[in-house]
Write a protein that holds these residues in place. Structure first.
Motif, mmCIF file in Angstrom:
data_model
loop_
_atom_site.group_PDB
_atom_site.id
_atom_site.type_symbol
_atom_site.label_atom_id
_atom_site.label_comp_id
_atom_site.label_asym_id
_atom_site.label_seq_id
_atom_site.Cartn_x
_atom_site.Cartn_y
_atom_site.Cartn_z
ATOM 1 N N ALA A 129 0.840 -1.204 0.000
ATOM 2 C CA ALA A 129 0.000 0.000 0.000
ATOM 3 C C ALA A 129 0.875 1.253 0.000
ATOM 4 N N VAL A 130 1.984 1.212 0.755
ATOM 5 C CA VAL A 130 2.882 2.368 0.817
ATOM 6 C C VAL A 130 3.447 2.664 -0.569
ATOM 7 N N VAL A 131 3.969 1.610 -1.227
ATOM 8 C CA VAL A 131 4.632 1.846 -2.512
ATOM 9 C C VAL A 131 3.609 2.226 -3.579
ATOM 10 N N LEU A 132 2.413 1.611 -3.509
ATOM 11 C CA LEU A 132 1.378 1.990 -4.473
ATOM 12 C C LEU A 132 0.977 3.447 -4.276
ATOM 13 N N GLY A 193 -0.720 3.201 4.226
ATOM 14 C CA GLY A 193 0.134 3.602 3.110
ATOM 15 C C GLY A 193 0.226 5.121 3.044
ATOM 16 N N GLY A 194 -0.921 5.773 3.175
ATOM 17 C CA GLY A 194 -0.945 7.231 3.148
ATOM 18 C C GLY A 194 -0.173 7.827 4.308
ATOM 19 N N PHE A 195 -0.406 7.307 5.509
ATOM 20 C CA PHE A 195 0.294 7.842 6.687
ATOM 21 C C PHE A 195 1.802 7.696 6.535
ATOM 22 N N THR A 196 2.226 6.541 5.972
ATOM 23 C CA THR A 196 3.660 6.308 5.834
ATOM 24 C C THR A 196 4.285 7.304 4.856
#
Lengths: 334, 491
Positions: A129-132, A193-196
């Motif tokens: 999710a982070v990379v996406l 993912g967004g928070f990261t």
């Protein structure tokens, strides 16, 4: 069949980890190549004063270097190097994401369920999710400058997942037999993912704004190094805010979905289980971040620190509570 | 804002101890364990409300203050917003060039043409638009959009209040209770049948829905092979339910994530365990106790702990304290252990006591604890208490009687709760998310286009001011500027 798929998944995840590593090396080289190279000073956007410009329809398509980023001087070898390694890093990241996605999907197929049953599966999906999120941001806002932090993060977490968290596929405990698993965890994963990415951008913002302050204080005009190729601290801050603003409502929804599910599975929608408590603390911390941005004296650096506090509460929930905590959310499989 | 910020920090901080220190309402046995492990700290924690953080005065104080501050902010902002909804876009500042999002060009078109095109462009973008002459022959188009941002903001904060009021209603008028029912036994929804019951302040026990049910069957399945051997696969309780006395009974398949609903009351399957069926005969050969005894599971392999009390035994009262192993085995140190949560080789191991069980002292006793103050063990030659190991069907002789392990029946832990009005907090959260989306993604933006006649043609200045962060006003300037100029070319 299940065994083949699960081995395929392990291969893909390991492959993705290696490719992230190479991508990170490319981005490290990108940063390192900029060490001796002076960037054109970043100035406030100049007024355009044009007599007649091309019609909007024929406006030049904006390509990689964003308008915020100083245009690289094509004549210099160094400039070309920086850009080349940046592009290599990005292409490798795309390749790694492909492998990573394949790894997560085959894991799910092998298990015959969503691949969100234990800590290894949470970590692989969360990193995806982070990379996406990063890829989407590169397409929309041209944030390739986040490449180094994002690939380093992906490498770190996937590496830990493969080396320490790995567990063979096993069935879900009955409490997880619910379609709310898909909804609740998916929302939480996208939000995380967004928070990261938001946290990584906030860190870069803090570094860049400090450099800008120091340079201004010392009247130092030597703008060498990759730092000066990053967008202005203001532009970085804007990206950080956008990502947080996207993730926060989603996190709210993830908590809500969790509450509805808890009502079905455990007979109460909120019970101050450690996981619930820390999800609430994260929510409050990011609410504080949004308030800080609108409070005099808290904008800018202070708000960025609040965002990082929010992120650390999130990390504690994922790592601390999963591994060392007790409570109903004990699905780490560790 | 600053107050809200400080209170939000306090709220986050105040929530932390409750996640690290065991909480009475979450895990009462963990609290008991903590008390015995930290006898000097526990009284202080009691005084500070650390075992019930979320109902403690200091936690309540923080969120009540936050609510007061929220209301104190909300009302004046609502009033301001009511005014703002009717406001016109503000007049252009004298010097538009000082805005960082600014563009200008010189054209042959008249100020009137430029302003007319700017007006239609900005109106088409659903902005509130005013056109006026600025006194020096120039024409200004002032536009504004994004009034709904503040509406979203207000909706969000109002929704937070709705959630809290909803939570208060559900907890005041609802109840939550738990009961362990052994397979084959029945439960009717009256206060006396509950093991634990926590009613809301406004709940009356006469409001309990008069349903009853019998637990006919319970089955649990565990993964028999590695990896993940012993992972539970499913739990399934078959009930026969009567909605009220005399009603037609029906069968219900109660599972995790599949609660039973009767008249707004829900029955949840939240746990299970084993109840060894034990018969105790006293010294005279009479049955002093016979039946299933609920043993409490201690770990994932369902090693369970329980006690049996036989107060009617003669000549002396008898008590048993011991462990149950669903699939018993012996470890390297020759101690019994359970190696699988399913019933493979059920074994009980216990120590028998004789003497006074202390049931007549008037102090209420837990059925899961043996008060050993006036009890003695039967000792072996080496002075250590004799540990008896029984399989199903085995009996053991005691000096004052005998014990027989007849069999095992499963029991289910049910949570029964009634949360009236839970749709109120639900709709509150949904409303909050809607408001949040509005307040985060609607960006109020002011746009000014000024066309001033001059010697070389008409000077057109465009400036944009964003009143919320996150947008990119430069793009909008470029778009307005290029559209206006493109329109000129085609004209």
């Amino acid at each position: 069949m299940t065994d083949t798929l699960s081995q395929l998944s392990n291969l893909a995840i390991t492959g993705a980890t290696i490719v992230y590593f190479v991508a990170m090396l490319a981005h490290v080289t990108e940063w390192a190549s900029a060490r001796q190279i002076t960037a054109t000073p970043v100035v406030a956007r100049p007024a355009l004063r044009r007599r007649v410009t091309v019609p909007a329809t024929a406006a030049p398509a904006t390509t990689m270097p964003a308008s915020d980023v100083p245009a690289p001087d094509r004549n210099s070898d160094g400039e070309e190097n920086i850009d080349r390694f940046g592009r290599i890093g990005f292409s490798l990241t795309v390749l790694a994401v492909g492998l990573h996605l394949a790894g997560v999907v085959t894991r799910g197929a092998a298990a015959g369920r969503v691949p969100w049953g234990n800590m290894y599966e949470f970590a692989t999906t969360g990193t995806l999710a982070v990379v996406l999120a990063y890829l989407v941001l590169v397409l929309r806002y041209k944030v390739r400058w986040l490449g180094l932090p994002v690939t380093s993060f992906a490498l770190l977490i996937l590496g830990l997942a493969v080396l320490l968290l790995y567990r063979p596929i096993s069935p879900l405990v009955p409490a997880l037999h619910s379609y709310w698993l898909a909804i609740h965890v998916l929302a939480a994963a996208i939000a995380s993912g967004g928070f990261t990415v938001g946290a990584l951008a906030s860190i870069l913002y803090l570094v860049k704004s400090r450099a800008e302050r120091n340079a201004a204080a010392c009247h130092d005009d030597r703008r060498t190094g990759y730092l000066w190729r990053l967008p202005t601290s203001e532009a970085i801050d804007r990206i950080a805010y956008r990502v947080h603003a996207f993730a926060f409502p989603l996190w709210t929804f993830a908590v809500l979905a969790g509450a509805i599910w808890a009502q079905y599975a455990w007979g109460r929608f909120w019970g101050w289980d450690p996981k619930e408590t820390w999800a609430f603390i994260t929510w409050v911390a990011y609410a504080a971040y949004l308030h800080a941005r609108a409070t005099a004296g808290w904008q800018g650096r202070a708000a960025a620190y609040v965002a990082l506090v929010g992120y650390s509460t999130f990390l504690f929930n994922f790592v601390g509570i999963n591994l060392f905590g007790s409570g109903l959310h004990s699905y780490s499989g560790m | 804002m600053r107050t809200a910020l400080v209170l939000l920090f306090l709220l986050a901080l105040a929530a932390i101890p409750g996640s690290l220190i065991p909480q009475q309402k979450v895990d009462a046995s963990a609290v008991a364990a903590f008390r015995s492990a930290h006898p000097s700290l526990a009284p202080w924690f009691d005084r500070l409300g650390m075992f019930s953080v979320y109902t403690s005065p200091w936690f309540s104080a923080v969120y009540l203050l936050l609510m007061v501050s929220l209301i104190g902010c909300f009302i004046p902002r609502l009033r301001l917003y009511a005014k703002a909804t009717r406001a016109r876009p503000p007049k252009a500042p004298r010097n538009l060039a000082r805005f960082s999002s600014f563009d200008s060009y010189v054209t042959d078109a008249t100020p009137g043409d430029v302003s007319e095109r700017a007006r239609s462009l900005l109106s088409a973008q659903r902005r509130r638009v005013d056109v006026y002459e600025d006194g020096s022959g120039g024409v200004v188009v002032a536009a504004e959009k994004g009034y709904l941002r503040e509406a979203g903001n207000l909706v969000f904060h109002f929704a937070v209040l709705v959630v809290l009021v909803g939570l208060a209603i559900t907890s005041l008028y609802g109840f939550k209770g738990g009961v362990a029912v052994v397979q084959g036994e029945s439960f009717s929804n009256t206060l006396i049948q509950y093991d634990d019951f926590s009613p809301g302040g406004r709940f009356r026990s006469s409001q309990l829905a008069p349903f009853s049910f019998k637990v006919d069957t319970f089955s649990a399945a565990y993964k028999p092979t590695e990896p993940g051997r012993g992972t539970p696969l499913h739990f399934d309780a078959g009930l026969t339910v009567r909605d009220q006395p005399g009603a037609t009974p029906y069968r219900y398949d109660l599972r995790v994530n599949h609660p039973l609903q009767v008249d707004g009351t829900s029955v949840f399957l939240v746990g299970h365990g084993y109840a060894p069926v034990i018969t105790v005969r006293d010294g005279k050969g009479n049955i002093a106790y016979s039946g299933p005894v609920v043993f409490l599971p201690l770990d994932g392999t369902f090693t369970s702990y329980g006690v049996v009390k036989a107060p009617d035994a003669q000549p002396t009262q008898l008590g048993l304290e011991g462990y149950f192993f669903p699939t018993g085995a012996v470890d390297q140190t020759n101690h019994p252990v359970s190696i699988f949560p399913g019933l493979g080789n059920p074994v009980i191991s216990f120590v028998a006591y004789h003497g006074n069980l202390g049931l007549d002292s008037g102090v209420p006793q837990s059925v899961y604890v043996l008060d050993k103050k006036h009890l003695k063990t039967y000792d072996r030659a080496n002075g250590r208490p004799k540990v008896l190991l029984l399989k199903v069907g085995d009996s053991a002789r005691l000096k004052d009687g005998s014990v027989r392990f007849d069999g095992v029946r499963p029991w289910v832990k049910l949570q029964i709760s009634h949360s009236p009005g839970k749709l109120v907090p639900l709709s509150g959260v949904l409303l909050a998310i809607a408001g949040l989306l509005g307040s985060l993604f609607i960006r109020p933006r002011r746009t000014w286009v000024r066309a001033t006649p001059g010697a070389g043609g008409t000077l057109v200045e465009i400036a944009v001011l964003d009143r919320a962060s996150g947008g990119n006003p430069d793009d909008h300037v470029d778009q307005v500027s290029s559209t206006l100029q493109a329109g000129e070319d085609s004209a």
